[in-house]
Design a protein around this motif. Structure first.
Motif, short mmCIF file in Angstrom:
data_model
loop_
_atom_site.label_atom_id
_atom_site.label_comp_id
_atom_site.label_asym_id
_atom_site.label_seq_id
_atom_site.Cartn_x
_atom_site.Cartn_y
_atom_site.Cartn_z
N ALA A 105 0.82 -1.21 0.00
CA ALA A 105 0.00 0.00 0.00
C ALA A 105 0.86 1.26 0.00
O ALA A 105 0.59 2.22 -0.73
CB ALA A 105 -0.94 -0.01 1.20
N ILE A 106 1.91 1.27 0.81
CA ILE A 106 2.80 2.43 0.87
C ILE A 106 3.57 2.58 -0.44
O ILE A 106 3.82 3.70 -0.90
CB ILE A 106 3.76 2.32 2.06
CG1 ILE A 106 2.98 2.36 3.38
CG2 ILE A 106 4.78 3.44 2.04
CD1 ILE A 106 2.20 3.65 3.60
N SER A 107 3.95 1.47 -1.06
CA SER A 107 4.64 1.52 -2.35
C SER A 107 3.73 2.13 -3.42
O SER A 107 4.18 2.91 -4.26
CB SER A 107 5.07 0.12 -2.78
OG SER A 107 6.00 -0.42 -1.86
N LEU A 109 1.28 4.24 -2.77
CA LEU A 109 1.22 5.65 -2.40
C LEU A 109 2.46 6.39 -2.90
O LEU A 109 2.37 7.51 -3.41
CB LEU A 109 1.09 5.78 -0.88
CG LEU A 109 1.13 7.21 -0.31
CD1 LEU A 109 -0.06 8.03 -0.83
CD2 LEU A 109 1.12 7.18 1.21
N TRP A 110 3.62 5.76 -2.78
CA TRP A 110 4.88 6.36 -3.26
C TRP A 110 4.81 6.63 -4.76
O TRP A 110 5.28 7.64 -5.25
CB TRP A 110 6.02 5.41 -2.93
CG TRP A 110 7.35 6.09 -2.78
CD1 TRP A 110 8.35 6.15 -3.70
CD2 TRP A 110 7.83 6.80 -1.63
NE1 TRP A 110 9.42 6.84 -3.20
CE2 TRP A 110 9.13 7.25 -1.93
CE3 TRP A 110 7.28 7.09 -0.38
CZ2 TRP A 110 9.89 7.98 -1.04
CZ3 TRP A 110 8.03 7.81 0.52
CH2 TRP A 110 9.32 8.25 0.19
N ARG A 111 4.21 5.69 -5.48
CA ARG A 111 4.10 5.85 -6.94
C ARG A 111 3.22 7.04 -7.28
O ARG A 111 3.54 7.82 -8.18
CB ARG A 111 3.52 4.58 -7.56
CG ARG A 111 3.47 4.60 -9.09
CD ARG A 111 3.02 3.26 -9.62
NE ARG A 111 1.65 2.96 -9.22
CZ ARG A 111 1.07 1.78 -9.40
NH1 ARG A 111 1.77 0.78 -9.93
NH2 ARG A 111 -0.17 1.58 -9.03
N PHE A 112 2.14 7.23 -6.54
CA PHE A 112 1.26 8.38 -6.79
C PHE A 112 1.91 9.69 -6.37
O PHE A 112 1.69 10.73 -6.99
CB PHE A 112 -0.08 8.19 -6.06
CG PHE A 112 -1.02 7.26 -6.77
CD1 PHE A 112 -1.67 7.67 -7.93
CD2 PHE A 112 -1.26 5.99 -6.29
CE1 PHE A 112 -2.53 6.82 -8.61
CE2 PHE A 112 -2.12 5.12 -6.95
CZ PHE A 112 -2.76 5.54 -8.12
N LEU A 113 2.73 9.65 -5.32
CA LEU A 113 3.41 10.87 -4.88
C LEU A 113 4.39 11.37 -5.92
O LEU A 113 4.53 12.59 -6.14
CB LEU A 113 4.15 10.61 -3.56
CG LEU A 113 3.32 10.49 -2.29
CD1 LEU A 113 4.20 10.09 -1.12
CD2 LEU A 113 2.62 11.81 -1.98
N PHE A 114 5.07 10.43 -6.61
CA PHE A 114 6.15 10.81 -7.52
C PHE A 114 5.78 10.71 -8.99
O PHE A 114 6.66 10.85 -9.85
CB PHE A 114 7.39 9.96 -7.23
CG PHE A 114 8.12 10.35 -5.99
CD1 PHE A 114 9.06 11.36 -5.99
CD2 PHE A 114 7.85 9.72 -4.78
CE1 PHE A 114 9.73 11.73 -4.85
CE2 PHE A 114 8.52 10.08 -3.62
CZ PHE A 114 9.46 11.09 -3.65
N MET A 115 4.50 10.49 -9.30
CA MET A 115 4.11 10.48 -10.70
C MET A 115 4.18 11.90 -11.27
O MET A 115 4.38 12.87 -10.53
CB MET A 115 2.71 9.90 -10.86
CG MET A 115 1.62 10.68 -10.15
SD MET A 115 0.05 9.79 -10.07
CE MET A 115 -0.24 9.41 -11.78
N LYS A 116 4.06 12.04 -12.59
CA LYS A 116 4.26 13.34 -13.24
C LYS A 116 3.37 14.42 -12.65
O LYS A 116 3.79 15.56 -12.47
CB LYS A 116 4.01 13.22 -14.74
CG LYS A 116 5.27 13.07 -15.56
CD LYS A 116 4.98 13.22 -17.04
CE LYS A 116 6.31 13.23 -17.81
NZ LYS A 116 6.07 13.40 -19.26
N GLU A 117 2.12 14.10 -12.39
CA GLU A 117 1.20 15.08 -11.81
C GLU A 117 0.99 14.81 -10.33
O GLU A 117 -0.06 15.14 -9.76
CB GLU A 117 -0.16 15.05 -12.53
CG GLU A 117 -0.13 15.52 -13.98
CD GLU A 117 0.39 14.46 -14.93
OE1 GLU A 117 0.31 13.26 -14.56
OE2 GLU A 117 0.88 14.81 -16.02
#
Length: 282
Positions: A105-107, A109-117
């Motif tokens: 789940a945190i991974s 979340l990490w992907r959404f935090l660092f995506m382009k937008e």
């Protein structure tokens, strides 16, 4: 002792020996396969175009993640060693990432935090800093997933904090009388007396980094252009995507050999930099 012995033999020793046997076979997920000798290891070193790049990425990832994690853990431990009324609350808050950080789940979340937008680029936009392609750039993606591991610094921080508590206060008092600065006290008192704990953390975090899988699988899936294709992810692909359980077992044992070699090298180097309170060395 019987429950532990039975559990160890059935759930650890037996699978370990079975995987070693499978590494010399062409076994798949659905069939045992036949004995093929060293063919898997020969293929790994001569014919597999993804193996050496994957090994290289794994080593670079470890070189980035392990020192950064230990340095950050030590920095936070020094802060938490200071006297404060709310220090127990701060210690609990700083340990939380280690409880949550390794989860899928945190991974995500990490992907959404660092995506382009994502949130990180939005914050950079408010600061008038151009957005960074954190997960889409081969030169940046590996560092981005390394940050996820650095964020899980809690276990190393607790060990450093315990070590700081064991350093006699008289040493600092004597240094203050001699006019030593805080930086010099940290360099000549704190660090030398923490070297046994640094050694332990270095070994454990190196082993964990070389086996990393979750961050590369969930956040980037090995991309872009296999810039984050760690060896743990390749083992998973060979075993469960390509169904080559024998070849995946050979990869696993090669990774075990790399971990063993690096661990021995770290212990060997410790003779020159690990110090103990009685003045001896490792």
């Amino acid at each position: 002792m019987s429950p532990w012995i039975i559990g160890f033999i059935w759930f650890q020793l037996y699978p370990l020996l079975l995987s070693f046997y499978y590494s010399f076979t062409d076994a798949t997920v659905v069939k045992p396969g036949k004995f093929i000798g060293l063919d898997n290891y020969t293929k790994m070193l001569t014919a597999d175009k993804d193996f050496l790049p994957s090994l290289n990425v794994t080593l670079i990832y470890s070189i980035i993640a392990v020192p950064a994690k230990l340095a950050f853990a030590l920095f936070i431990a020094v802060l938490l060693n200071m006297k404060s009324r709310a220090i127990n609350f701060y210690r609990t808050v700083y340990y939380l990432p280690s409880i949550l950080g390794g989860s899928v789940a945190i991974s995500i979340l990490w992907r959404f935090l660092f995506m382009k937008e994502g949130v990180v680029n939005n914050v950079l936009g408010y600061l008038h800093i151009p957005p960074i392609n954190w997960l889409g750039s081969p030169t940046v993606a590996l560092g981005t997933i390394s940050l996820l591991v650095v964020w899980q610094f809690g276990s190393s921080m607790v060990l450093f904090l315990a070590g700081l508590k064991q350093i006699p206060g008289e040493l600092y008092e004597a240094a203050m009388v001699d006019g030593a600065s805080k930086l010099r006290m940290f360099r000549q008192i704190t660090l030398p007396l923490l070297t046994p704990i640094i050694l332990f953390n270095l070994v454990m975090q190196t082993i964990n980094a070389l086996q990393e899988f979750t961050a590369a699988f969930v956040v980037t899936n090995g991309g872009p252009l296999k810039a984050t294709y760690l060896l743990g992810l390749k083992i998973y692909d060979e075993a469960f995507m390509n169904m080559k359980m024998g070849y995946a077992s050979a990869l696993s044992w090669f990774l075990f050999a790399i971990i063993l070699l690096l661990t021995l090298l770290i212990f060997r180097s410790a003779r020159s930099w690990v110090h103990y309170e009685d003045g001896g060395k490792n």
